[in-house]
Enzyme design. Structure first.
Site, PDB file in Angstrom:
ATOM      1  N   HIS A 242       0.822  -1.212   0.000  1.00  0.00           N
ATOM      2  CA  HIS A 242       0.000   0.000   0.000  1.00  0.00           C
ATOM      3  C   HIS A 242       0.859   1.267   0.000  1.00  0.00           C
ATOM      4  O   HIS A 242       0.813   2.063  -0.921  1.00  0.00           O
ATOM      5  CB  HIS A 242      -0.882   0.037   1.258  1.00  0.00           C
ATOM      6  CG  HIS A 242      -1.751  -1.159   1.467  1.00  0.00           C
ATOM      7  ND1 HIS A 242      -2.868  -1.448   0.704  1.00  0.00           N
ATOM      8  CD2 HIS A 242      -1.681  -2.153   2.391  1.00  0.00           C
ATOM      9  CE1 HIS A 242      -3.425  -2.563   1.143  1.00  0.00           C
ATOM     10  NE2 HIS A 242      -2.739  -3.006   2.167  1.00  0.00           N
TER      11      HIS A 242
HETATM   12  O1  RIB Z   1      -5.172   0.111   4.777  1.00  0.00           O
HETATM   13  C1  RIB Z   1      -3.787   0.069   4.540  1.00  0.00           C
HETATM   14  C2  RIB Z   1      -3.083   1.134   5.320  1.00  0.00           C
HETATM   15  O2  RIB Z   1      -3.300   0.928   6.718  1.00  0.00           O
HETATM   16  C3  RIB Z   1      -1.557   1.111   5.138  1.00  0.00           C
HETATM   17  O3  RIB Z   1      -1.044   2.396   5.281  1.00  0.00           O
HETATM   18  C4  RIB Z   1      -1.104   0.240   6.273  1.00  0.00           C
HETATM   19  O4  RIB Z   1       0.240   0.527   6.666  1.00  0.00           O
HETATM   20  C5  RIB Z   1      -2.050   0.673   7.354  1.00  0.00           C
HETATM   21  O5  RIB Z   1      -1.542   1.876   7.925  1.00  0.00           O
END
Ligand code: RIB
Ligand code: CA
Length: 314
Positions: A242
């Site tokens: 992500h």
């Molecule tokens: O939903 C994914 C996000 O939430 C990413 O940034 C992960 O590190 C968590 O913070």
């Protein structure tokens, strides 16, 4: 080389935050003015240790790490040890950091830096809940107009939610903070689950990482651990990286596609609190406030990531 982009990374490491930090620290196009930590994946004490572990792994103890807010603006903190493990960086045991936290609160670092540097010259890169950013904007409204751009990981459209049926984790943890940031009027790029769920590691890529050196091996160990959640929940092939998508967009915006749309944050809904209400089809007359990305060029993204991580093991 194009002009260096000056950034502040606000994060809640988290294995994917850690890979994003490595990518940023390995990229000469980016000047990391500082790293600020926030409570999110794990409590603040751990996100602040983890950010420094990553700086030391990258050989970048020159970068200052400031601890920020330890809880959301209104609701109790929700963490994600079920995804990231007890430490937030499960998968490999890294030594406790030797580098100290920088003195002062992350919010004050954000305010002082934005007031000191030329207006528009700084990009904020939130990778976790938006508590620090919203708190800085509330404490010093004059800095809002001085932010060049916000490029954040958060929200979802078709992918809907990963922590509730309706909400993505970063937004869900602090919906009030997200609502304040999305309403602030700062030019914004939003990288939601729709794009990041396409940034899936492959077995070959992970094994390539493992063969690089200590940094690559750490990335491989993190993704080995981190992929469990998405494999079990979504049947994914690999771990969705992500947060590295935020840095990837800064390095090469053509890796992603999206459109300028209106995105509002639901704060009242009984079942939808923390949802990003993305007007992708323009069915309202609400003004566009974000470049909302929906697709990722997975092959080119991972090629870039491998090349840059490789520089840290060279
Ligand atoms: O939903 C994914 C996000 O939430 C990413 O940034 C992960 O590190 C968590 O913070
Ligand atoms: Ca994160």
């Amino acid at each position: 080389m194009t002009e260096t982009r000056r950034i502040i990374i606000d994060c809640d490491p988290g294995q994917d935050d850690a890979v994003a930090l490595l990518l940023a620290l390995a990229s000469p196009e980016l000047e990391v003015l500082g790293i600020t930590t926030v409570a999110g994946n794990v409590p603040l004490a751990l996100t602040s240790v983890n950010a420094r572990k990553v700086c030391e792994l990258a050989g970048r103890t020159d970068v200052k790490v400031f601890a920020g807010c330890d809880r959301p603006l209104q609701q109790a903190l929700v963490t994600a040890e079920h995804v990231h493990g007890k430490t937030g960086l499960d998968g490999i045991e890294l030594p406790a950091p030797q580098m100290p936290l920088a003195p002062g609160h992350a919010v004050d670092f954000l305010i002082e830096t934005l007031r000191r540097e030329p207006a528009g010259s700084i990009t904020l890169c939130p990778l976790g809940p938006l508590t620090n950013i919203a708190t800085a904007f509330a404490k010093a409204p004059d800095i809002v107009a001085r932010v060049g751009r916000i490029v954040l990981m958060g929200g979802a459209y078709f992918e809907v939610g990963n922590i509730t049926p309706a909400a993505e984790f970063n937004i869900y943890v602090d919906p009030e903070a997200a609502a304040a940031v999305f309403a602030a009027g700062v030019p914004m790029t939003v990288i939601p689950l729709d794009a990041t769920h396409q940034a899936l590691t492959s077995r070959d890529w992970v094994e390539h990482m493992r063969g690089l050196g200590p940094v690559g091996a750490a990335v491989a160990s993190w993704t080995d651990f981190f992929e469990r959640f998405d494999k079990e929940k979504y049947g994914s092939e690999g771990a969705p990286l992500h947060d590295p998508c935020v840095i990837g967009w800064l390095l090469d915006p053509t890796l992603f596609e999206g459109r300028e749309i209106n995105v509002e944050i639901e704060t009242e809904g009984r079942f939808t609190r923390g949802m990003t209400v993305a007007d992708w089809w323009g069915v309202t007359d609400r003004p566009a406030n974000a470049l909302f990305l929906r697709s990722t060029d997975r092959t080119r993204f991972f090629a870039l990531l491998a090349e840059r991580i490789g520089r840290l093991d060279a």
